[in-house]
Design a protein around this motif. Structure first.
Motif, PDB file in Angstrom:
ATOM      1  N   ILE A  34       0.826  -1.208   0.000  1.00  7.36           N
ATOM      2  CA  ILE A  34       0.000   0.000   0.000  1.00  7.36           C
ATOM      3  C   ILE A  34       0.862   1.261   0.000  1.00  7.36           C
ATOM      4  N   HIS A  35       2.027   1.208   0.656  1.00  9.72           N
ATOM      5  CA  HIS A  35       2.915   2.381   0.662  1.00  9.72           C
ATOM      6  C   HIS A  35       3.355   2.717  -0.769  1.00  9.72           C
ATOM      7  N   CYS A  36       3.621   1.682  -1.532  1.00 12.50           N
ATOM      8  CA  CYS A  36       4.063   1.903  -2.916  1.00 12.50           C
ATOM      9  C   CYS A  36       2.911   2.384  -3.788  1.00 12.50           C
ATOM     10  N   ILE A  37       1.714   1.912  -3.481  1.00 19.34           N
ATOM     11  CA  ILE A  37       0.545   2.322  -4.264  1.00 19.34           C
ATOM     12  C   ILE A  37       0.223   3.791  -4.001  1.00 19.34           C
ATOM     13  N   VAL A  38       0.300   4.190  -2.727  1.00 19.52           N
ATOM     14  CA  VAL A  38       0.061   5.592  -2.398  1.00 19.52           C
ATOM     15  C   VAL A  38       1.108   6.466  -3.093  1.00 19.52           C
ATOM     16  N   TRP A  39       2.354   6.014  -3.043  1.00 22.20           N
ATOM     17  CA  TRP A  39       3.434   6.748  -3.714  1.00 22.20           C
ATOM     18  C   TRP A  39       3.152   6.882  -5.208  1.00 22.20           C
ATOM     19  N   ALA A  40       2.690   5.792  -5.812  1.00 24.13           N
ATOM     20  CA  ALA A  40       2.438   5.810  -7.259  1.00 24.13           C
ATOM     21  C   ALA A  40       1.287   6.759  -7.606  1.00 24.13           C
ATOM     22  N   LYS A  41       0.281   6.819  -6.742  1.00 21.02           N
ATOM     23  CA  LYS A  41      -0.816   7.762  -7.000  1.00 21.02           C
ATOM     24  C   LYS A  41      -0.332   9.210  -6.851  1.00 21.02           C
ATOM     25  N   HIS A  42       0.534   9.427  -5.870  1.00 18.33           N
ATOM     26  CA  HIS A  42       1.116  10.765  -5.735  1.00 18.33           C
ATOM     27  C   HIS A  42       1.937  11.119  -6.970  1.00 18.33           C
ATOM     28  N   LEU A  43       2.674  10.135  -7.446  1.00 16.33           N
ATOM     29  CA  LEU A  43       3.492  10.368  -8.636  1.00 16.33           C
ATOM     30  C   LEU A  43       2.610  10.741  -9.830  1.00 16.33           C
ATOM     31  N   PHE A  44       1.490  10.045  -9.921  1.00 11.82           N
ATOM     32  CA  PHE A  44       0.550  10.370 -10.997  1.00 11.82           C
ATOM     33  C   PHE A  44       0.156  11.846 -10.925  1.00 11.82           C
ATOM     34  N   ASN A  45      -0.184  12.269  -9.716  1.00  7.27           N
ATOM     35  CA  ASN A  45      -0.597  13.670  -9.565  1.00  7.27           C
ATOM     36  C   ASN A  45       0.555  14.630  -9.832  1.00  7.27           C
ATOM     37  N   GLN A  46       1.753  14.256  -9.400  1.00  5.14           N
ATOM     38  CA  GLN A  46       2.903  15.116  -9.649  1.00  5.14           C
ATOM     39  C   GLN A  46       3.134  15.287 -11.155  1.00  5.14           C
ATOM     40  N   LEU A  47       2.953  14.212 -11.893  1.00  6.60           N
ATOM     41  CA  LEU A  47       3.267  14.265 -13.316  1.00  6.60           C
ATOM     42  C   LEU A  47       2.096  14.743 -14.180  1.00  6.60           C
ATOM     43  N   PHE A  48       0.909  14.319 -13.824  1.00  2.65           N
ATOM     44  CA  PHE A  48      -0.223  14.576 -14.728  1.00  2.65           C
ATOM     45  C   PHE A  48      -1.416  15.236 -14.046  1.00  2.65           C
ATOM     46  N   GLY A  49      -1.485  15.119 -12.736  1.00  7.93           N
ATOM     47  CA  GLY A  49      -2.685  15.573 -12.037  1.00  7.93           C
ATOM     48  C   GLY A  49      -2.494  16.923 -11.393  1.00  7.93           C
ATOM     49  N   GLU A  50      -3.277  17.167 -10.368  1.00 10.60           N
ATOM     50  CA  GLU A  50      -3.178  18.427  -9.653  1.00 10.60           C
ATOM     51  C   GLU A  50      -1.973  18.344  -8.729  1.00 10.60           C
ATOM     52  N   GLU A  51      -1.026  19.241  -8.929  1.00  6.61           N
ATOM     53  CA  GLU A  51       0.201  19.182  -8.125  1.00  6.61           C
ATOM     54  C   GLU A  51      -0.108  19.589  -6.693  1.00  6.61           C
ATOM     55  N   ASP A  52       0.338  18.766  -5.771  1.00  8.66           N
ATOM     56  CA  ASP A  52       0.093  19.033  -4.361  1.00  8.66           C
ATOM     57  C   ASP A  52       1.426  18.887  -3.642  1.00  8.66           C
ATOM     58  N   PRO A  53       1.906  19.974  -3.030  1.00 10.70           N
ATOM     59  CA  PRO A  53       3.220  19.903  -2.376  1.00 10.70           C
ATOM     60  C   PRO A  53       3.270  18.814  -1.298  1.00 10.70           C
ATOM     61  N   ASP A  54       2.114  18.440  -0.751  1.00  8.10           N
ATOM     62  CA  ASP A  54       2.105  17.390   0.270  1.00  8.10           C
ATOM     63  C   ASP A  54       2.254  16.000  -0.327  1.00  8.10           C
ATOM     64  N   GLN A  55       2.267  15.940  -1.654  1.00  5.19           N
ATOM     65  CA  GLN A  55       2.362  14.618  -2.268  1.00  5.19           C
ATOM     66  C   GLN A  55       3.708  14.451  -2.968  1.00  5.19           C
ATOM     67  N   ASP A  56       4.725  15.040  -2.400  1.00  3.56           N
ATOM     68  CA  ASP A  56       6.052  14.917  -2.991  1.00  3.56           C
ATOM     69  C   ASP A  56       6.461  13.447  -3.033  1.00  3.56           C
ATOM     70  N   VAL A  57       7.125  13.071  -4.109  1.00  3.18           N
ATOM     71  CA  VAL A  57       7.516  11.671  -4.260  1.00  3.18           C
ATOM     72  C   VAL A  57       9.030  11.470  -4.177  1.00  3.18           C
ATOM     73  N   SER A  58       9.773  12.574  -4.089  1.00  5.70           N
ATOM     74  CA  SER A  58      11.228  12.435  -4.052  1.00  5.70           C
ATOM     75  C   SER A  58      11.682  12.125  -2.628  1.00  5.70           C
ATOM     76  N   PRO A  59      12.926  11.691  -2.463  1.00  5.09           N
ATOM     77  CA  PRO A  59      13.410  11.365  -1.118  1.00  5.09           C
ATOM     78  C   PRO A  59      13.218  12.549  -0.169  1.00  5.09           C
ATOM     79  N   ASP A  60      12.799  12.238   1.037  1.00  4.48           N
ATOM     80  CA  ASP A  60      12.555  13.264   2.041  1.00  4.48           C
ATOM     81  C   ASP A  60      13.822  13.428   2.879  1.00  4.48           C
ATOM     82  N   THR A  61      14.535  14.514   2.597  1.00  4.64           N
ATOM     83  CA  THR A  61      15.827  14.708   3.281  1.00  4.64           C
ATOM     84  C   THR A  61      15.646  15.133   4.731  1.00  4.64           C
ATOM     85  N   GLU A  62      14.414  15.491   5.077  1.00  9.54           N
ATOM     86  CA  GLU A  62      14.198  15.925   6.458  1.00  9.54           C
ATOM     87  C   GLU A  62      13.695  14.796   7.342  1.00  9.54           C
ATOM     88  N   ASP A  63      13.713  13.596   6.813  1.00 10.76           N
ATOM     89  CA  ASP A  63      13.331  12.442   7.614  1.00 10.76           C
ATOM     90  C   ASP A  63      14.167  12.440   8.883  1.00 10.76           C
TER      91      ASP A  63
END
Lengths: 608, 339
Positions: A185-214
């Motif tokens: 499910i973590h990968c599926i959520v990531w993939a849906k975010h990626l969809f939005n990043q690339l084609f959908g409504e961009e949402d800064p909360d749905q970043d798909v790149s590595p989180d350096t502030e982890d």
């Protein structure tokens, strides 16, 4: 004529039915069944509202619809089909959202009973509030698989839909999604975010790149990885994923290399993350597992076959191209909306989720399974819907007969209980929760936040997401000054100001109302320096929904039909507070038409 | 026994049945697709049952009825259009039954059950009968039993209803959910939690014929003890079946008053006959038994439809052997009789 044959019911019920007017909200699985029962029984006046159109996957249970109706309005086709059972009844169909100005309190007041046959919580909450405001009995229904329930909601007599907070939708921490997935499910959520990043409504909360502030990774990001990333793809970290993707013309190989190669290498450089976890394996486009293999023997639906990583990459490439073409066909600035029933969108998410799963040594899933999870599909069958709708209409007859006190909730169980019961009625009605933030006489809730950081824009989100309001207005108690207005543009200029900046302080109270829902709640502000965002607290001590985080799955139309279950329990979610305007007689008051407060538009700052 | 045929589902089938395949699985759907169903009696309950079975995607459904459509049927019988009053009920239902699911083969039989040979009934995998007399039901049940075919029957009178099932020697698989403690990973950062694991087990259930269930001996202590906690629905069914056998019809809305008196008298006789506690079968249960109320037909037809799906797909435990819907309490329950 209606209630057609004398003697089937006693005279009292026959007459009550003949004089009744019923609203059915939703023309899906349960709605079709309810409509059929009402029409056959001879209920003379029925209105039905549904905003949806008919899909092939509805046809196994929404029996008023046939193949030739696919794509048409559910409400309209349901009306036409039902009329053929009994042309003597009057049905009004609305192809519309029930959450609309057109269906206000006075609209609801014309009905003897409202019957909910909905598939999502937002609309359920809304109709709940409308029925409380209009003081009309509401019969709330739902099924999930073999299970279901029917519940009466009546102001002052029973608990309302929002008396018990419901379990929040499961959310995942951002760093799990972006850095350390461990389940499909973590990968599926990531993939849906990626969809939005690339084609959908961009949402800064749905970043798909590595989180350096982890916090877990603190300071371990290796320089090597960073610099190599820069040499390979320039300053991508500072550009939005979409801009970068557009510059490469959505080149599948380049996208793949960044998402599943470079980004993973970067994650690997955050060494702390992998001390106790199995580190991910970056992939390279030219050398993918499964390449050259013959397709595996498979029995079952084609969609139930799990693709090899190489196949995933092929589907990734094809769906990227298809989605890009689709996006280009749209007007400038428009975007795609992810939909589980859109082939390319579903292919894209399946492929990306599985490639990422492989990288993190997580089991791969078939497109069939990914669709369930990504689309949040609750299986639905004809029989459970028929049973629940039948019980709902029998309950409606009970109410009309004047036996509302006996109309307790009934649960349809997937298997019989220890007493052999398949339909289990509750013994008594459940009284309202006196602390309910919706149906209590004077609803109240505390908003815990850091006034120094929370902006007015965040405040609007808190009222919408936390209190399920559609168009909140807020004034400061005792001052009548407007903090938020639902009039477009009226308070927008303050959006970025913090609550402190506009003069709100710890302990001050806001009167927040939604004109459409005829709902008002008193919100006390509570300062807490550690609170990064906001949270709502009621006297019930039950957790309330917080800010939206990662949503596991929400298809275009959300869950099919809602989760029923024996009584809502305390750890179950979605809450809001609500006040119904009441005068001393307990009768709801009509609010003046919405044009008030126009004159105070600029006094918003510096109050309290 | 229905064989699981190995032909894969077409794309159209997969699309239309998507939501239910996600619930009961592909194998169940394939078994359903191989099942031949006979529905006897196209009253409102027959129509509800037919709808649910046709939607589920069985191979074929035969609608049997020798009666004509009457005005009172329109209260619950949505498959027959109002303008077909006076025509055969099964034939009047055919067009709409087909429209529910064009992938199912639907036929009609207009001969009365008494003039149909035994061999007719056993060409089906399962028979669902409604509106028949006890003697007719027992005949068909025994025919089915001899050939190891499944049999269900049920009725709705007003708001009250029942179902009986004789699945003979039934084998099925059941999914059991088990909770197991699991470790989430090699790291301790994520807590170990309980995961649910579902396993499939094979089970078998043995059924008794209808005559056993209808002649349950209430003098036996195990049944007497049922009276204490029990619900009088079994007796309501007995009274209504007796009424039908004796008067050759169901209680008639046009004779509501007179028929109610008959029913209450029959109730008193039964109470005496079986030495039941006085007042055990309340008047309220026998006053709303006229016609077929749509909501109740939907409820009982939903249960029967689901039992057919379970029986044919051989998945999940079917009810053994009687289901009752008591509209006064709005309770639906299962009890075993005659074993």
């Amino acid at each position: 004529m209606v209630a057609r044959i004398a003697g089937v019911f006693d005279e009292k019920l026959t007459e009550a039915i003949a004089n009744s007017k019923i609203l059915v909200v939703g023309a899906g699985g349960i709605g079709c069944e309810i409509l059929k029962n009402l029409v056959l029984t001879g209920f003379p006046q029925i209105e039905i509202i549904d905003l949806d159109t008919i899909d092939v996957s509805n046809l196994n249970r929404q029996f008023l619809f046939h193949k030739e109706h696919v794509g048409k309005s559910k409400a309209q086709v349901a009306k036409d089909s039902a009329l053929s059972f009994n042309p003597n009844v009057n049905i009004v169909a609305h192809h519309d959202s029930v959450i609309s100005n057109d269906y206000g309190v006075s609209y609801f007041k014309q009905f003897n009973i409202v019957m909910n046959a909905l598939d999502n919580r937002v609309a359920r909450n809304h109709v709940n509030r409308m029925c409380l405001a209009a003081n009309v009995p509401l019969i709330e229904t739902g099924t999930a698989g073999y299970a279901g329930q029917v519940e009466l909601i009546k102001k002052g007599l029973t608990q309302c839909y929002e008396c018990q907070p419901k379990a929040p939708q499961k959310t995942f921490p951002g760093c799990t999604i972006r850095n350390t997935p461990s389940e499909p499910i973590h990968c599926i959520v990531w993939a849906k975010h990626l969809f939005n990043q690339l084609f959908g409504e961009e949402d800064p909360d749905q970043d798909v790149s590595p989180d350096t502030e982890d916090p877990e990774a603190a300071g371990t990001a290796g320089k090597t990885a960073l610099s190599s990333q820069q040499t390979e793809s320039g300053n991508i970290e500072r550009k939005s994923t979409r801009t970068w993707a557009a510059e490469t013309n959505y080149n599948p190989e380049k996208l793949f290399t960044k998402l599943f190669g470079d980004d993973i290498k970067y994650l690997l450089s955050m060494e702390n993350l992998w001390k106790k976890r199995r580190p991910p394996t970056p992939l390279s486009w030219d050398n993918l597992p499964g390449k050259g293999d013959a397709p595996k023997q498979h029995s079952g639906l084609p969609d139930q076959r799990v693709w090899s990583v190489n196949e995933c990459a092929e589907v990734f490439a094809a769906s990227c191209q298809a989605l890009q073409t689709e996006l280009k066909g749209r007007p400038e600035g428009d975007h795609l909306v992810w939909d589980k029933d859109d082939k390319s969108a579903m292919d894209f998410v399946t492929a990306c989720a599985n490639i990422r799963a492989y990288i993190f040594s997580i089991p791969l899933k078939s497109r069939f399974e990914v669709k369930s999870m990504a689309g949040n599909i609750i299986p639905a069958i004809a029989t459970a819907n028929a049973i629940v709708a039948g019980l709902a209409v029998l309950r409606a007859q009970g109410i009309l007969k004047g036996e509302i006190e006996s109309c307790t909730s009934v649960y349809l169980r997937p298997k019989v209980n220890h007493r052999g019961q398949l339909f289990v009625p509750e013994r008594t009605l459940t009284a309202p929760n006196p602390k309910c933030y919706v149906c209590a006489p004077k609803p109240e809730v505390a908003l815990v936040c850091n006034l120094k950081h929370l902006t007015l824009k965040d405040l609007t989100a808190a009222f919408k997401d936390g209190l399920n309001m559609q168009a909140p207005d807020a004034t400061v108690e005792g001052k009548g000054l407007v903090v938020l207005s639902s009039e477009p543009g009226e308070t927008d200029h303050n959006n970025q100001k913090t609550l402190e900046e506009i003069g709100l302080n710890d302990g001050c109270a806001l009167l927040v109302d939604d004109f459409l829902q005829n709902y008002e709640v008193r919100v006390r502000l509570q300062q807490e320096d550690e609170e990064n965002s906001w949270r709502l607290v009621t006297d019930t001590d039950a957790p309330m929904p917080g800010p939206k985080e990662e949503e596991p799955a929400n298809g275009s139309n959300g869950a099919e039909e809602p989760k029923p279950g024996p009584s809502r329990t305390h750890h179950d979610s979605d809450s809001d507070m609500e006040i119904i305007d009441e005068d001393d007689n307990g009768e709801p008051m009509e609010k003046p038409p919405k044009r008030r407060r126009k004159e105070v538009s600029d006094e918003i700052v510096e109050i309290c | 026994m229905v064989e699981n045929n190995e032909i894969e589902l077409s794309e159209a089938e997969a699309e239309q049945y998507d939501r239910q395949i996600r619930l009961w699985g592909l194998d169940s759907q394939k078994r359903l697709r191989a099942s031949k169903v006979l529905i006897i009696g196209l009253s409102g309950l027959g129509a509800e049952t037919a709808k649910n079975i046709i939607l589920s995607g069985v191979k074929s459904v035969c609608l049997q009825d020798n009666e004509v459509l009457k005005e009172i049927d329109l209260y619950s019988q949505f498959l027959a259009p109002p303008d077909k009053i006076g025509e055969n009920r099964a034939e009047a239902s055919l067009v709409r039954a087909k429209a529910l699911n064009p992938m199912v083969d639907i036929t009609t039989e207009t001969k009365a059950v008494d003039s149909l040979p035994d061999s007719f009934f056993t060409t089906f995998d399962i028979v669902c009968a409604t509106g028949l007399k006890q003697e007719q039901l027992e005949r068909i049940n025994n025919i089915c039993r001899d050939k190891n075919k499944k049999f269900l029957c049920g009725d709705v009178w007003g708001m009250f209803g029942y179902m009986f099932a004789d699945l003979v020697d039934h084998q099925y698989s059941e999914e059991i959910v088990q909770h197991r403690a699991v470790k989430r990973g090699p790291d301790d950062t994520e807590k170990s939690g309980a995961a649910t694991v579902s396993i499939t087990v094979k089970r078998r259930a043995i059924y008794v014929p209808l005559q056993n269930a209808l002649s349950a001996d209430w003098s036996k202590p195990e049944l007497r003890s049922r009276l204490r906690r029990g619900d009088p629905s079994y007796f309501v069914m007995k009274i209504l079946l007796r009424f039908r056998d004796e008067y050759n019809r169901n209680p008639d809305p046009a004779k509501r008053k007179a028929d109610t008196e008959i029913l209450l008298r029959m109730r008193d006789e039964l109470v005496k006959e079986l030495s039941l506690p006085v007042g055990f079968i309340s008047d309220a249960l026998l006053t709303d038994v006229f016609g077929i109320v749509s909501g109740a037909a939907a409820v009982v037809g939903g249960v029967i439809g689901q039992e057919v799906v379970k029986a044919m797909s051989q998945r999940e435990p079917p009810h053994n052997n009687m289901f009752f819907f008591n509209p006064v309490k709005c309770v639906g329950f299962v009890e075993l009789y005659g074993q």
